[in-house]
Design an enzyme around this catalytic site. Structure first.
Site, PDB file in Angstrom:
ATOM      1  N   CYS A 182    -112.038  21.611 -62.238  1.00 56.55           N
ATOM      2  CA  CYS A 182    -113.060  21.873 -63.231  1.00 56.55           C
ATOM      3  C   CYS A 182    -114.011  20.741 -63.349  1.00 56.55           C
ATOM      4  O   CYS A 182    -113.547  19.467 -63.507  1.00 56.55           O
ATOM      5  CB  CYS A 182    -112.386  22.223 -64.497  1.00 56.55           C
ATOM      6  SG  CYS A 182    -111.162  23.607 -64.461  1.00 56.55           S
TER       7      CYS A 182
ATOM      8  N   ARG B  21    -115.462  18.656 -56.472  1.00 56.21           N
ATOM      9  CA  ARG B  21    -114.012  18.773 -57.091  1.00 56.21           C
ATOM     10  C   ARG B  21    -113.411  19.890 -56.532  1.00 56.21           C
ATOM     11  O   ARG B  21    -112.084  20.333 -57.001  1.00 56.21           O
ATOM     12  CB  ARG B  21    -114.338  18.608 -58.495  1.00 56.21           C
ATOM     13  CG  ARG B  21    -114.775  17.240 -58.973  1.00 56.21           C
ATOM     14  CD  ARG B  21    -115.132  16.990 -60.200  1.00 56.21           C
ATOM     15  NE  ARG B  21    -114.188  17.308 -61.304  1.00 56.21           N
ATOM     16  CZ  ARG B  21    -113.745  16.069 -61.984  1.00 56.21           C
ATOM     17  NH1 ARG B  21    -114.279  14.951 -61.758  1.00 56.21           N
ATOM     18  NH2 ARG B  21    -112.925  16.475 -62.848  1.00 56.21           N
TER      19      ARG B  21
ATOM     20  N   TRP C 280    -112.209  25.855 -61.944  1.00 52.14           N
ATOM     21  CA  TRP C 280    -111.239  26.219 -60.948  1.00 52.14           C
ATOM     22  C   TRP C 280    -110.112  26.938 -61.702  1.00 52.14           C
ATOM     23  O   TRP C 280    -109.370  26.671 -62.350  1.00 52.14           O
ATOM     24  CB  TRP C 280    -110.762  24.853 -60.575  1.00 52.14           C
ATOM     25  CG  TRP C 280    -109.749  25.002 -59.199  1.00 52.14           C
ATOM     26  CD1 TRP C 280    -110.233  25.273 -57.892  1.00 52.14           C
ATOM     27  CD2 TRP C 280    -108.363  24.938 -59.111  1.00 52.14           C
ATOM     28  NE1 TRP C 280    -109.108  25.086 -57.108  1.00 52.14           N
ATOM     29  CE2 TRP C 280    -108.146  24.977 -57.927  1.00 52.14           C
ATOM     30  CE3 TRP C 280    -107.291  24.680 -60.070  1.00 52.14           C
ATOM     31  CZ2 TRP C 280    -106.764  25.102 -57.307  1.00 52.14           C
ATOM     32  CZ3 TRP C 280    -105.968  24.492 -59.544  1.00 52.14           C
ATOM     33  CH2 TRP C 280    -105.856  25.029 -58.196  1.00 52.14           C
TER      34      TRP C 280
ATOM     35  N   ASN D 266    -111.679  21.092 -69.294  1.00 47.31           N
ATOM     36  CA  ASN D 266    -110.715  20.904 -68.315  1.00 47.31           C
ATOM     37  C   ASN D 266    -109.436  20.831 -68.500  1.00 47.31           C
ATOM     38  O   ASN D 266    -109.025  20.198 -69.557  1.00 47.31           O
ATOM     39  CB  ASN D 266    -111.447  19.497 -67.536  1.00 47.31           C
ATOM     40  CG  ASN D 266    -112.701  19.790 -66.957  1.00 47.31           C
ATOM     41  OD1 ASN D 266    -113.317  20.849 -66.741  1.00 47.31           O
ATOM     42  ND2 ASN D 266    -113.114  18.651 -66.394  1.00 47.31           N
ATOM     43  N   GLY D 267    -108.223  21.578 -67.628  1.00 44.70           N
ATOM     44  CA  GLY D 267    -107.038  20.974 -67.998  1.00 44.70           C
ATOM     45  C   GLY D 267    -106.277  22.271 -68.451  1.00 44.70           C
ATOM     46  O   GLY D 267    -106.779  23.314 -68.071  1.00 44.70           O
TER      47      GLY D 267
ATOM     48  N   GLU E  65    -100.280  14.413 -41.573  1.00 49.11           N
ATOM     49  CA  GLU E  65    -101.547  14.245 -42.127  1.00 49.11           C
ATOM     50  C   GLU E  65    -102.390  15.233 -41.405  1.00 49.11           C
ATOM     51  O   GLU E  65    -103.458  15.902 -41.820  1.00 49.11           O
ATOM     52  CB  GLU E  65    -101.794  12.743 -42.196  1.00 49.11           C
ATOM     53  CG  GLU E  65    -103.359  12.632 -42.570  1.00 49.11           C
ATOM     54  CD  GLU E  65    -103.824  13.318 -43.855  1.00 49.11           C
ATOM     55  OE1 GLU E  65    -103.126  13.314 -44.882  1.00 49.11           O
ATOM     56  OE2 GLU E  65    -104.935  13.338 -44.185  1.00 49.11           O
TER      57      GLU E  65
ATOM     58  N   LYS F 152    -104.575  18.341 -42.657  1.00 53.11           N
ATOM     59  CA  LYS F 152    -106.196  18.567 -42.403  1.00 53.11           C
ATOM     60  C   LYS F 152    -106.516  19.798 -41.830  1.00 53.11           C
ATOM     61  O   LYS F 152    -107.356  20.437 -42.320  1.00 53.11           O
ATOM     62  CB  LYS F 152    -106.724  17.392 -41.526  1.00 53.11           C
ATOM     63  CG  LYS F 152    -107.023  16.253 -41.752  1.00 53.11           C
ATOM     64  CD  LYS F 152    -107.702  15.770 -43.080  1.00 53.11           C
ATOM     65  CE  LYS F 152    -107.181  16.021 -44.462  1.00 53.11           C
ATOM     66  NZ  LYS F 152    -106.580  14.962 -45.144  1.00 53.11           N
TER      67      LYS F 152
ATOM     68  N   GLU G 148    -105.871  22.728 -44.177  1.00 52.55           N
ATOM     69  CA  GLU G 148    -106.879  22.640 -45.446  1.00 52.55           C
ATOM     70  C   GLU G 148    -108.055  23.310 -45.070  1.00 52.55           C
ATOM     71  O   GLU G 148    -108.745  24.096 -45.815  1.00 52.55           O
ATOM     72  CB  GLU G 148    -107.061  21.096 -45.679  1.00 52.55           C
ATOM     73  CG  GLU G 148    -106.168  20.468 -46.779  1.00 52.55           C
ATOM     74  CD  GLU G 148    -106.238  19.037 -47.127  1.00 52.55           C
ATOM     75  OE1 GLU G 148    -106.234  18.811 -48.277  1.00 52.55           O
ATOM     76  OE2 GLU G 148    -106.795  18.372 -46.193  1.00 52.55           O
TER      77      GLU G 148
ATOM     78  N   HIS H 198     -84.115  21.439 -33.190  1.00 59.58           N
ATOM     79  CA  HIS H 198     -83.313  21.985 -34.412  1.00 59.58           C
ATOM     80  C   HIS H 198     -84.122  23.179 -35.075  1.00 59.58           C
ATOM     81  O   HIS H 198     -84.022  23.252 -36.253  1.00 59.58           O
ATOM     82  CB  HIS H 198     -83.171  20.745 -35.238  1.00 59.58           C
ATOM     83  CG  HIS H 198     -82.140  19.706 -34.775  1.00 59.58           C
ATOM     84  ND1 HIS H 198     -80.934  19.835 -34.258  1.00 59.58           N
ATOM     85  CD2 HIS H 198     -82.402  18.492 -34.358  1.00 59.58           C
ATOM     86  CE1 HIS H 198     -80.342  18.717 -33.616  1.00 59.58           C
ATOM     87  NE2 HIS H 198     -81.355  18.015 -33.760  1.00 59.58           N
TER      88      HIS H 198
ATOM     89  N   LYS I 293    -110.748  18.653 -55.237  1.00 59.37           N
ATOM     90  CA  LYS I 293    -111.034  17.223 -54.669  1.00 59.37           C
ATOM     91  C   LYS I 293    -109.761  16.550 -55.617  1.00 59.37           C
ATOM     92  O   LYS I 293    -109.039  15.735 -55.173  1.00 59.37           O
ATOM     93  CB  LYS I 293    -112.350  16.827 -54.895  1.00 59.37           C
ATOM     94  CG  LYS I 293    -112.367  15.288 -54.564  1.00 59.37           C
ATOM     95  CD  LYS I 293    -112.195  15.107 -52.830  1.00 59.37           C
ATOM     96  CE  LYS I 293    -111.967  13.878 -52.382  1.00 59.37           C
ATOM     97  NZ  LYS I 293    -111.331  13.801 -51.083  1.00 59.37           N
TER      98      LYS I 293
HETATM   99  C1  G6P Z   1    -105.878  17.047 -53.725  1.00 59.29           C
HETATM  100  C2  G6P Z   1    -106.939  16.580 -52.662  1.00 59.29           C
HETATM  101  C3  G6P Z   1    -106.417  15.808 -51.633  1.00 59.29           C
HETATM  102  C4  G6P Z   1    -105.450  14.586 -52.017  1.00 59.29           C
HETATM  103  C5  G6P Z   1    -104.426  15.066 -53.261  1.00 59.29           C
HETATM  104  C6  G6P Z   1    -104.262  13.794 -53.917  1.00 59.29           C
HETATM  105  O1  G6P Z   1    -104.958  17.716 -52.911  1.00 59.29           O
HETATM  106  O2  G6P Z   1    -107.663  17.660 -52.034  1.00 59.29           O
HETATM  107  O3  G6P Z   1    -107.295  15.278 -50.665  1.00 59.29           O
HETATM  108  O4  G6P Z   1    -104.896  13.914 -51.187  1.00 59.29           O
HETATM  109  O5  G6P Z   1    -105.282  15.942 -54.290  1.00 59.29           O
HETATM  110  O6  G6P Z   1    -105.433  13.166 -54.653  1.00 59.29           O
HETATM  111  P1  G6P Z   1    -105.384  11.537 -55.084  1.00 59.29           P
HETATM  112  O7  G6P Z   1    -106.796  11.710 -55.817  1.00 59.29           O
HETATM  113  O8  G6P Z   1    -104.480  11.426 -56.213  1.00 59.29           O
HETATM  114  O9  G6P Z   1    -105.205  10.905 -53.788  1.00 59.29           O
END
Ligand code: G6P
Length: 610
Positions: free
Chosen positions: A2, A27, A75, A99-100, A483, A487, A490, A506, A605
């Site tokens: 948000c 965001r 969001w 927000n929150g 990672e 990616k 996502e 396994h 984000k």
């Molecule tokens: C969200 C974002 C990720 C990020 C994670 C942690 O899931 O989409 O890209 O790695 O939050 O965020 P931070 O700001 O704490 O690295």
């Protein structure tokens, strides 16, 4: 997650609010809305599910003009992403954006219903609106009513409120969700991120936890958590350079991937001497504190957690320091046994991730030696609340899928490893000088990896029709594989799993067939031969292999095996280099699939709620 924008001015502020919302799109959100106290003296709102562009279109068809307003990107947490649940929420002649998460919303809702208030949405936010309406009736002043309201809220909030009864001001409250006031000449603004307001001002006041603010055209007044009037320092930004634009690139993500040589360079600047890391880069007390460190506990979320997992290999191998790594959402609710002299390290791009912040706050009660934040945002809660800080210099990252933030975090963590080893005298002789030299060369090596862009683009075609993939790595490449898988899932929505290659037998081997490509990263290290055997196991089951291999690893293309030759690099730095082709791979697969690369569905984000 948000976003909030607010304005009180002498000019029409609708366009400013919309521009602010666009700048907060990164965001992640699923509906948007705006409430304006119109020039006609009424409070009006327009809300739309979907993108800010749809809200903009609606406002073009039926314009709203006024000098006081609030806007929001939502969001969804409580209630579906539809117009009825979108903010701003109205109650009486009030409009509220939030927000929150309000944790006691059910109790409050029941109490307010008993008092006769009628709810029109499924959100926790509407509870705040009616509670405020109730308090305003009792107390008569909007700011006083907000102060009374927040006392009854449990949970996290960043709030902005306007009222048609008192249209001379915008009021705001912060607890667990960031808010910043933008200062103008005869006009003032509010947002959840200064980026939203950079088109109107470069002067900002950050609200602190528990603050309430009354923002008028000519003045700003702030009260702290105890209700005391306080002055908060303003900061001025002069860089202006971090414009949120894509330049020549089709997506922010691709732009950010290509920025990595430059931002890694920036992250190293001023932190290396001839052949050592400058420990003071972590703060004036760092050397003294680091000398006492006997263990490291790392806590983070998402991509930042993967950076922490790589660091564990470095800290134990290079500096001989035992290290544990845990995702913040688990750490914060677990009974933790703290070893003596443990440095508590958080890693975060935003510095506002709710779970990471909560973990830090818990850690402070648990007797850790000190806290260190590796963070990309200097004025973030995480940085403010930590004893030591290392700022990564990735610049603003807009793409939801983190790229340059990750590689700069890895650089920061390697600097930490070398600093701890240096101060504690645990590094093998010559290691620090060699790695400092390698770090200096890293930006150009990353440039070489980026030059493989079109090769990786071709490889991406192998994935476009697939539904599942497996990523394999050994040692510090295992988190790199994690990672890579993150990616891909996502942004392309292809199911991707990562395994340490040695675990293949396994379980995951049962899934391998010619419909499940297997991606692996193979630097030339002592695990190479073992990795090669693991890959044979995949080929024997008809699995198609995509291998990013060191040019000196002696791996070549064969039937069902696609080898991409990577420039040779010191093994310790290989996780940073091998991340690049995996980022490019997921990017090009997503482009082929036509997904929303920069704002993937359901993701945010900055995850500022639990
Ligand atoms: C969200 C974002 C990720 C990020 C994670 C942690 O899931 O989409 O890209 O790695 O939050 O965020 P931070 O700001 O704490 O690295």
């Amino acid at each position: 997650m948000c976003g909030i924008v607010g304005a009180v001015a002498e000019r029409n502020i609708t366009a400013i609010l919309l521009e602010g919302l666009k700048r907060l799109e990164y965001r992640g959100y699923d509906s948007a809305g705006v409430a304006i106290f119109t020039n006609g003296g009424t409070l009006e709102r327009t809300r739309r599910p979907g993108k800010v562009s749809e809200l903009e279109q609606a406002l073009e068809n039926e314009p709203l003009a006024g000098r006081l307003g609030i806007a929001h990107t939502r969001w969804a947490t409580h209630g579906a992403p539809c117009e009825r649940n979108a903010h701003p929420h109205f109650a009486g002649d009030l409009a509220v954006v939030h927000n929150g998460i309000i944790e006691n919303h059910e109790t409050l809702r029941a109490q307010l219903k008993d008092l006769g208030y009628v709810f029109t949405s499924d959100t926790d936010t509407e509870v705040i609106a009616h509670l405020l309406e109730h308090k305003l009736k009792e107390l008569g002043d909007l700011t006083v009513a907000l102060k009374a309201t927040v006392k009854e809220l449990h949970g996290a909030y960043g709030l902005a409120v306007i009222s048609a009864q008192q249209p001379d001001r915008l009021v705001a409250a912060r607890s667990g969700s960031p808010l910043v006031i933008g200062l103008g000449m005869g006009e003032n603004f509010l947002a959840s991120d200064q980026l939203a307001l950079r088109q109107v001002t470069d002067r900002f006041v950050y609200l602190e936890e528990g603050d309430i603010a009354e923002i008028r055209r000519e003045s700003v007044q702030i009260w702290d958590v105890d209700g005391q009037a306080v002055e908060r320092e303003s900061v001025q930004y002069r860089d202006g350079a971090e414009a949120a634009d894509k330049g020549e690139f089709r997506h922010y993500m691709l732009k950010e991937i290509h920025e990595q040589p430059a931002v890694v360079q920036r992250t190293l600047e001023g932190r290396l001497s001839q052949n050592q890391v400058l420990v003071q880069a972590f703060g004036p007390q760092a050397a003294e504190l680091f000398a006492k460190v006997r263990n490291v506990q790392i806590v983070a979320c998402g991509t930042s957690y993967h950076a922490g997992m790589v660091a564990r290999y470095w800290l134990e191998e290079l500096a001989g320091i035992p290290c544990q790594v845990e995702v913040a959402s688990e750490f914060r609710y677990r009974k933790v046994v703290v070893q003596a002299d443990t440095l508590f390290v958080t890693i975060s791009q935003s510095g506002e991730t709710a779970d990471t912040l909560a973990a830090l706050r818990n850690a402070k009660e648990l007797g850790y030696l000190a806290s260190l934040a590796i963070c990309n945002v200097g004025i973030s809660s995480l940085v403010r609340e930590s004893d030591l800080t290392l700022l990564t210099q990735a610049g603003r990252e807009i793409g939801v899928a983190s790229t340059k933030a990750f590689t700069t975090q890895l650089v920061g963590l390697l600097l930490l490893t070398l600093s701890l080893g240096q101060v504690r005298g645990t590094l093998a002789s010559g290691v620090e000088a060699t790695l400092v030299e390698e770090l200096r060369r890293l930006p150009s090596r990353l440039g070489e990896a980026l030059a493989m862009d079109s090769t990786v683009e071709k490889i991406a075609e192998l994935f476009a029709e697939k539904n599942h993939t497996l990523f394999l790595g050994r040692g510090a490449q295992f988190p790199v594989a994690m990672e890579g898988a993150l990616k891909l899932k996502e942004i392309s929505y292809i199911h991707a799993e990562a395994y340490p290659a040695g675990e293949l037998k396994h379980g995951p081997l049962a899934l391998v067939d010619n419909d499940m490509p297997v991606v692996t990263v193979a630097p030339n290290n002592e695990l190479l031969e073992k990795l090669k055997s693991n890959l044979q196991e995949v080929r024997a089951r008809g699995g198609e292999l995509i291998v990013f291999a060191d040019e000196q690893a002696g791996m070549t293309n064969g039937e069902g095996t696609h080898v991409v030759q990577m420039p040779h690099i010191h093994d310790i730095l290989s996780p940073i280099l091998y991340t690049i082709p995996l980022q490019l791979l997921s990017y090009y697969v997503a482009v082929l699939k036509g997904t929303d690369v920069d704002q993937p569905r359901n993701l945010a984000k900055s995850v500022t709620v639990e």
